[in-house]
Scaffold this active site. Structure first.
Site, short mmCIF file in Angstrom:
data_model
loop_
_atom_site.label_atom_id
_atom_site.label_comp_id
_atom_site.label_asym_id
_atom_site.label_seq_id
_atom_site.Cartn_x
_atom_site.Cartn_y
_atom_site.Cartn_z
CG ASP B 8 -34.97 -100.63 -26.55
OD1 ASP B 8 -35.07 -99.47 -26.08
OD2 ASP B 8 -33.91 -101.08 -27.03
CD GLU B 68 -33.69 -98.75 -20.52
OE1 GLU B 68 -33.50 -99.98 -20.53
OE2 GLU B 68 -32.85 -97.94 -20.94
CG ASP B 141 -32.28 -102.74 -31.05
OD1 ASP B 141 -32.22 -101.56 -30.69
OD2 ASP B 141 -31.52 -103.25 -31.89
#
Lengths: 163, 163
Positions: B8, B68, B141
């Site tokens: 991330d 993502e 995170d």
């Protein structure tokens, strides 16, 4: 004399241009483009940009690097993709421990073409003249990179155009 | 069994999470965050993220990496800065020759919490349960990174939740 590199990162084409101070002027040292294969996966494309940029930085050994600040991208999606290429360029600068500078497009255009709203083609023609080049590089990625390098050199040295 | 890493990326904090398949389930292997010093120049910050990520990839030796997809950033400026950190993460994946996958936030949330509109806190709680962890990592995170790794593992293996 010390070289300064300008880099114009892009997801498809990354341009670079190297200039140095020569007496009272600023002269062309070298320039080129790094083109990625759009069919390759993104990790490979970014690794290719990084590898080539590392070679360019080793070849020209610049003391300072300048990149154009992008403050208006067409949309968040294209800003994100452009950001990825910029990240790799800025990383290469960081790993080589080269001082990093950013200039807005307006600043770059003003320093090269005299006005902040100059067209890319005007910038290309002017940068060729300012650097005393016999021929102007064919791609705007290259002339844009030279322009940001020139802009930085001008800021640092105060030579060249009066504004 | 083969490890899968989820990353991330962020301009301040980059989270990572590693999972692997264990029998019929998916289990936690490791996770952490890479925090950059906001006072340092951007090239140094990106070089720090890259250095730390390289170490993480060497430590866990994942066969696949998932990130993502960010398709709505608040604005082009923040998309650009986020893109720089993403570029460095995707570069690290490319240099390590790890297969790279992207999933939308909705896909990740749906695979972990059952609904695409789940809150980050729900995702954090669920990922802890799904991976059989005694305690859930404190930062989102880290849990977000584990969630995207989990999402990918689920897609590849078809084990776990029915959707």
């Amino acid at each position: 004399m010390s070289n300064v590199i300008g880099i114009d990162p892009g997801s498809r084409v990354t341009g670079y241009g190297v200039v140095r101070r020569d007496g009272s002027g600023i002269v062309y040292v070298g320039s080129g483009i790094i083109r990625v294969d759009a069919k390759k996966p993104r990790p490979e494309r970014l690794a290719h940009i990084k590898r080539e940029l590392d070679l360019v930085l080793r070849k020209y050994d610049p003391v300072e690097a300048a990149v154009e600040e992008v403050f208006v991208a067409k949309n968040p999606k294209s800003a994100l993709v452009l950001g990825e290429a910029r990240g790799v360029a800025i990383l290469a600068i960081g790993e080589a421990e080269i001082d990093f500078f950013e200039y807005s497009a307006r600043e770059v255009k003003r320093s090269v073409a005299g006005i902040g709203s100059a067209h890319k083609s005007q910038v290309a023609t002017m940068i060729g003249k300012l650097l005393g080049m016999k021929t102007v590089p064919a791609t705007e990625d290259e002339t844009d990179a030279l322009a940001v390098a020139f802009c930085h050199m001008l800021r640092m040295s105060g030579v060249g155009r009066s504004m």
